[in-house]
Design a protein around this motif. Structure first.
Motif, mmCIF file in Angstrom:
data_model
loop_
_atom_site.group_PDB
_atom_site.id
_atom_site.type_symbol
_atom_site.label_atom_id
_atom_site.label_comp_id
_atom_site.label_asym_id
_atom_site.label_seq_id
_atom_site.Cartn_x
_atom_site.Cartn_y
_atom_site.Cartn_z
ATOM 1 N N ASP A 133 0.830 -1.209 0.000
ATOM 2 C CA ASP A 133 0.000 0.000 0.000
ATOM 3 C C ASP A 133 0.860 1.253 0.000
ATOM 4 O O ASP A 133 0.520 2.253 -0.649
ATOM 5 N N THR A 134 1.977 1.207 0.728
ATOM 6 C CA THR A 134 2.868 2.369 0.759
ATOM 7 C C THR A 134 3.476 2.621 -0.610
ATOM 8 O O THR A 134 3.540 3.768 -1.082
ATOM 9 N N ALA A 135 3.935 1.550 -1.264
ATOM 10 C CA ALA A 135 4.516 1.702 -2.594
ATOM 11 C C ALA A 135 3.481 2.198 -3.595
ATOM 12 O O ALA A 135 3.768 3.055 -4.442
ATOM 13 N N ARG A 136 2.249 1.691 -3.487
ATOM 14 C CA ARG A 136 1.196 2.122 -4.408
ATOM 15 C C ARG A 136 0.870 3.601 -4.203
ATOM 16 O O ARG A 136 0.686 4.343 -5.167
ATOM 17 N N THR A 137 0.830 4.017 -2.933
ATOM 18 C CA THR A 137 0.546 5.426 -2.650
ATOM 19 C C THR A 137 1.671 6.326 -3.141
ATOM 20 O O THR A 137 1.431 7.402 -3.694
ATOM 21 N N GLY A 138 2.913 5.865 -2.943
ATOM 22 C CA GLY A 138 4.046 6.679 -3.371
ATOM 23 C C GLY A 138 4.160 6.814 -4.873
ATOM 24 O O GLY A 138 4.681 7.814 -5.375
ATOM 25 N N LEU A 139 3.693 5.834 -5.609
ATOM 26 C CA LEU A 139 3.780 5.866 -7.071
ATOM 27 C C LEU A 139 2.535 6.432 -7.740
ATOM 28 O O LEU A 139 2.489 6.536 -8.960
ATOM 29 N N THR A 140 1.536 6.808 -6.929
ATOM 30 C CA THR A 140 0.305 7.374 -7.477
ATOM 31 C C THR A 140 0.454 8.882 -7.621
ATOM 32 O O THR A 140 0.843 9.565 -6.662
ATOM 33 N N ASP A 182 -0.947 12.383 -7.629
ATOM 34 C CA ASP A 182 -2.098 13.151 -7.181
ATOM 35 C C ASP A 182 -2.088 14.482 -7.923
ATOM 36 O O ASP A 182 -1.332 15.401 -7.575
ATOM 37 N N THR A 217 -0.217 18.736 -7.847
ATOM 38 C CA THR A 217 0.810 19.115 -8.809
ATOM 39 C C THR A 217 0.605 20.555 -9.263
ATOM 40 O O THR A 217 -0.513 21.054 -9.334
#
Length: 236
Positions: free
Chosen positions: A9-16, A18, A22
């Motif tokens: 979940d952490t990796a998915r959040t970091g690579l998403t 937002d 931006t």
């Protein structure tokens, strides 16, 4: 939650990405300021001096992305000054055996205390520690150390100059604080239909009041739509 699920979940959040967070225009503006100090310094002073200049401009630019009610140009100048001092002291300490780790420990402790002032001060102070580790290399003379400190501070000045010439979203934080205040007021009005004893959340009003504490320059240049609306919400 298992370790694998937490890491996933952490990796998915970091690579998403937002897109609400931006701001490509401000990113380009910051990159322009870095280029303005990087390439001339690289041509005139070499790689070591250019590294100090680029890190100063980069960290000063990062400071302007924090949610703060202060003018972004002043944030860049303050960040550049802090980076210049840390770079200068780091180079001086590197010439004395055993002093650099002590200075690094004291500076890191001060950076931790800076978070009590606010997230913007905390981010800038923490980055001065990383800059001290990256920029400071071999022991140099006092004059050379001063030169590295000055070009690091020059990066902050370059960011402030570009921000002044190319303003983008100068009052975004104040507008968001005012919008949050009226959103809470509307939510409070809806809650009153079900609960006549409902209480309003004071936090958005406190943030809006903090946002209304302007410098003399800000007061002269404040947009007309930001004048008086906070007072109306508080009276309601």
């Amino acid at each position: 939650m298992s370790w694998f699920a937490a890491l996933r979940d952490t990796a998915r959040t970091g690579l998403t990405l937002d897109r609400a967070l931006t701001d490509p225009k401000r990113a380009v503006r910051g990159a322009v300021a870095v280029a303005l100090v990087l390439f001339p310094t690289l041509a005139l002073g070499g790689v070591a001096l250019a590294t100090s200049a680029a890190m100063g401009a980069f960290i000063a630019g990062s400071a302007t992305f924090q949610r703060s009610f202060r003018p972004r140009a002043s944030l860049a100048v303050a960040a550049g000054a802090g980076l210049g001092i840390s770079t200068f002291l780091g180079y001086l300490a590197a010439g004395v055996p055993g002093l650099f780790p002590v200075l690094l420990a004291v500076w890191a402790f001060g950076a931790g205390l800076a978070w009590a002032i606010g997230p913007t001060a905390g981010v800038v102070a923490t980055n001065t520690v990383s800059v001290m580790l990256i920029v400071v290399q071999l022991p140099v003379s006092t004059v050379t150390a001063l030169g590295h400190g000055l070009v690091a501070a020059l990066g902050g000045v370059a960011q402030a100059t570009v921000i002044t010439v190319w303003p983008i979203g100068s009052w975004t934080a104040q507008r968001e604080a005012l919008a949050d205040t009226y959103a809470e007021l509307a939510d409070y009005a809806r809650r009153l239909r079900q609960d006549p004893t409902a209480h309003v959340d004071p936090e958005p009003f406190m943030t809006a009041r903090h946002a209304a504490a302007l410098t003399p320059w800000q007061d002269r240049h404040r947009p007309p739509e930001l004048r008086g609306l906070r007072g109306i919400a508080e009276r309601i």
